[in-house]
Design a protein around this motif. Sequence first.
Motif, PDB file in Angstrom:
ATOM      1  N   PRO A 222       0.829  -1.217   0.000  1.00 13.47           N
ATOM      2  CA  PRO A 222       0.000   0.000   0.000  1.00 13.47           C
ATOM      3  C   PRO A 222       0.860   1.263   0.000  1.00 13.47           C
ATOM      4  O   PRO A 222       2.049   1.234   0.344  1.00 13.47           O
ATOM      5  N   ARG A 223       0.239   2.370  -0.367  1.00 10.04           N
ATOM      6  CA  ARG A 223       0.949   3.638  -0.503  1.00 10.04           C
ATOM      7  C   ARG A 223       1.643   4.057   0.796  1.00 10.04           C
ATOM      8  O   ARG A 223       2.769   4.547   0.784  1.00 10.04           O
ATOM      9  N   GLU A 224       0.986   3.845   1.935  1.00 10.40           N
ATOM     10  CA  GLU A 224       1.587   4.288   3.193  1.00 10.40           C
ATOM     11  C   GLU A 224       2.873   3.530   3.523  1.00 10.40           C
ATOM     12  O   GLU A 224       3.778   4.070   4.170  1.00 10.40           O
ATOM     13  N   VAL A 225       2.977   2.288   3.051  1.00  8.45           N
ATOM     14  CA  VAL A 225       4.205   1.526   3.266  1.00  8.45           C
ATOM     15  C   VAL A 225       5.304   2.029   2.317  1.00  8.45           C
ATOM     16  O   VAL A 225       6.468   2.172   2.698  1.00  8.45           O
ATOM     17  N   GLU A 226       4.925   2.302   1.063  1.00  6.04           N
ATOM     18  CA  GLU A 226       5.893   2.875   0.119  1.00  6.04           C
ATOM     19  C   GLU A 226       6.527   4.138   0.695  1.00  6.04           C
ATOM     20  O   GLU A 226       7.738   4.342   0.584  1.00  6.04           O
ATOM     21  N   LYS A 227       5.684   4.958   1.323  1.00  7.42           N
ATOM     22  CA  LYS A 227       6.181   6.250   1.828  1.00  7.42           C
ATOM     23  C   LYS A 227       7.234   6.060   2.919  1.00  7.42           C
ATOM     24  O   LYS A 227       8.154   6.883   3.048  1.00  7.42           O
ATOM     25  N   GLN A 228       7.132   5.001   3.705  1.00  2.00           N
ATOM     26  CA  GLN A 228       8.149   4.748   4.721  1.00  2.00           C
ATOM     27  C   GLN A 228       9.526   4.569   4.075  1.00  2.00           C
ATOM     28  O   GLN A 228      10.538   5.024   4.621  1.00  2.00           O
ATOM     29  N   PHE A 229       9.556   3.931   2.915  1.00  4.12           N
ATOM     30  CA  PHE A 229      10.819   3.733   2.211  1.00  4.12           C
ATOM     31  C   PHE A 229      11.248   5.009   1.502  1.00  4.12           C
ATOM     32  O   PHE A 229      12.440   5.339   1.463  1.00  4.12           O
ATOM     33  N   GLU A 230      10.294   5.725   0.923  1.00  2.00           N
ATOM     34  CA  GLU A 230      10.621   6.992   0.253  1.00  2.00           C
ATOM     35  C   GLU A 230      11.222   7.980   1.238  1.00  2.00           C
ATOM     36  O   GLU A 230      12.149   8.726   0.896  1.00  2.00           O
ATOM     37  N   ASP A 231      10.687   8.016   2.453  1.00  2.06           N
ATOM     38  CA  ASP A 231      11.225   8.921   3.473  1.00  2.06           C
ATOM     39  C   ASP A 231      12.676   8.599   3.805  1.00  2.06           C
ATOM     40  O   ASP A 231      13.401   9.447   4.338  1.00  2.06           O
ATOM     41  N   ARG A 232      13.103   7.379   3.505  1.00  4.02           N
ATOM     42  CA  ARG A 232      14.495   6.959   3.712  1.00  4.02           C
ATOM     43  C   ARG A 232      15.327   7.094   2.437  1.00  4.02           C
ATOM     44  O   ARG A 232      16.447   6.602   2.364  1.00  4.02           O
ATOM     45  N   GLY A 233      14.745   7.739   1.416  1.00  6.25           N
ATOM     46  CA  GLY A 233      15.483   8.003   0.185  1.00  6.25           C
ATOM     47  C   GLY A 233      15.414   6.910  -0.855  1.00  6.25           C
ATOM     48  O   GLY A 233      16.166   6.937  -1.832  1.00  6.25           O
TER      49      GLY A 233
END
Length: 699
Positions: free
Chosen positions: A424-435
């Motif tokens: 889901p999108r919210e999980v993707e964002k956890q990785f995006e926040d880490r670059g």
Amino acid sequence: MSEHFSALFSPRSVAIIGASEDVTRIGGRPLRYLNEAGYEGTVYPVNPNRETVQGYKAYASVADLPESPDIALLAVPAKATVEAVRSCAEKGVKAAIVFSAGFAEADEAGAAAQKEMVAIARAAGMRLLGPNCLGVFNSSAKFYGTFSVVLDEEFIQPGPVAIVSQSGAYGAALADLARNRGMGISQWLTSGNECDIDIAEALKYVVQQPETRVVMAYAEGVRNRDSFIEALDTARKLGKAIVFMKTGRSSVGAEAAASHTAALAGSDAVFDAVLRQYGAYRARTTAEQLDIAYAASFGIYPKGNKIGIFTFSGGFGIQMADDAEENGLKVAPMPADVQAELKALLPYASPKNPVDATAQAVTDLPLMTQYMRSMIERGGYDIFSAVLQSGPNSKTYGPRLIEALDAATAGAKDLVKAATMSVPREVEKQFEDRGFIVHEDGSALMKAIGALNQFRESFEQAKVRKALEPMQKIAIPREEVSEHAAKKLLSHAGIEFPHEELVAPDGDVGAAAARVGFPVVLKISSPDIAHKTEVGGVVVNVRSEDEAREAAAGILARAQDKVPGARIEGIVVTPMIGQGVETIAGVSRDPVLGPVVMFGLGGVFVEVLKDVTFRAAPFDVDEAHRMIREIRGYSMLEGVRGAEPSDVNALAELLSKLSRFAAAHAEEIEGIDLNPVRVMPKGQGVKVLDALIIPRKEV
């Protein structure tokens, strides 16, 4: 430009001509958006039939406004637009956005009205955007000068992505898709008919904004060649990525483009080459455009093209490796000593690259961390990509995986990090926040990473590129010239030709042939006969004086018979040169992008396979080398089946000189053909055997 574009994107005050109480109408939506977004500037609704509009005090006319607003939004019918523009010009408005359609894209009357309002605006120093456009918005300034329904449910957050589009509908769709992908938008502009402000000018402005890292652009054609190239070059020098969608690849598409926005589509192959020349990426699909803009929005580019792939599944890893190689990335193996160490830790693993830690590492957090850290710290990779699939979505395993990645990548600031996962999108964002650049599809991810590498190469080239010295102009005749005369003109560009002699019709061709040296080629010399072989005007492999005299008589007779009245200068005698790789070079005048240089292999390669490439003139030798390497038949120049490598350096020099000559004489020359050009073995140069110049008769 800066003052007017500041008014366009960050106005301190805005007038809405034709403001409506109905928030679903063209004159109502912008007012609603400004109100709901909390726009801090002054808003002046203009509506002679109301005292207030959506809670704002209304004014009967532009002349009644208490000040000159920075910008005016014209939400009135086409027939009322010219007078609205006049009113704004008289009030001293800096810029106006014309929403209405029904102008140059519609009919001659519309074109005349568009021309009139441009004249009014220019006389007053006012800039116009549109007509037939959706306007602009700037999320940071909370300014929404648009009636696009894409903002109906939710405003778009500020971010590093700018959008400039000739098509309002496409621009709105991109904004919506970018929002769904989690990308914030810095500036958004749709240019419509481009009666004044065009996409090139907008492009140059947005790439200069510090918050913008990447631009998604859409165009059906460009109007100002110099402005467009300047915008592309500015972006490249600033290290800003441009991901371009250009329609009109087919003839049907080009015709539709012209009727849609009255834009001249130009040659698609030339447009494609110019984007490559200046480092912009041309996307073939909207999905590809979004993928690459998303990757570039992180603002981190690889230092090189070496990629390390970490996976728990050999099959997914191999697929990603194939896709990486296809997109110009190098899947280099791990150092041998590191492989041995990792193999000792996990005998069933495959630590070469892709590094397959197998499912066993899933349950051993320290082991997984050590594998990834070894890749990042000792693998020498510029890019790290992990194949994670649905793992991050696990409530028990996901947090452990993030912990392992945090530990493995700590301190790797210059590393491009990517991962594939289906979450889901919210999980993707956890990785995006880490670059991490995150994608569900590995093939699309590798295409995007490959594009980042292309951008990096282009940015590096821009840093070392030196300005070209303009070539001195010479007088170019306005009427057709013969091959012999064309060669003399081109020699001023430093282009060398084999020695030849021009013999008058009553001269001794045999004696001239003996001086040149057998075997020779004889050719008719006439400004009225461009294609000599079609009239029997060429005889090759002539080996004696008598044979030369006989061949010359035949050429003259055939020319007289097939082109009676042609001006005959005589017979050109030139050496017979059969060795070398046959190529072709030339210049054509693109209706939009001006003089462009074409290069390709000769013979069947150009006639049947159309294996050619283009560059906008002028360009340097380094760019010529990149041009040469683009053709599919480049291996012919490298040497095949025991043949010596060709003198590619001399070929690149020739193409650069030709480009500089073409740029210097852009107004005098319609086209140039150098065909054939034989590229000799390395160190022996090139031999240009024929030349044609087509003067531009009307300027």
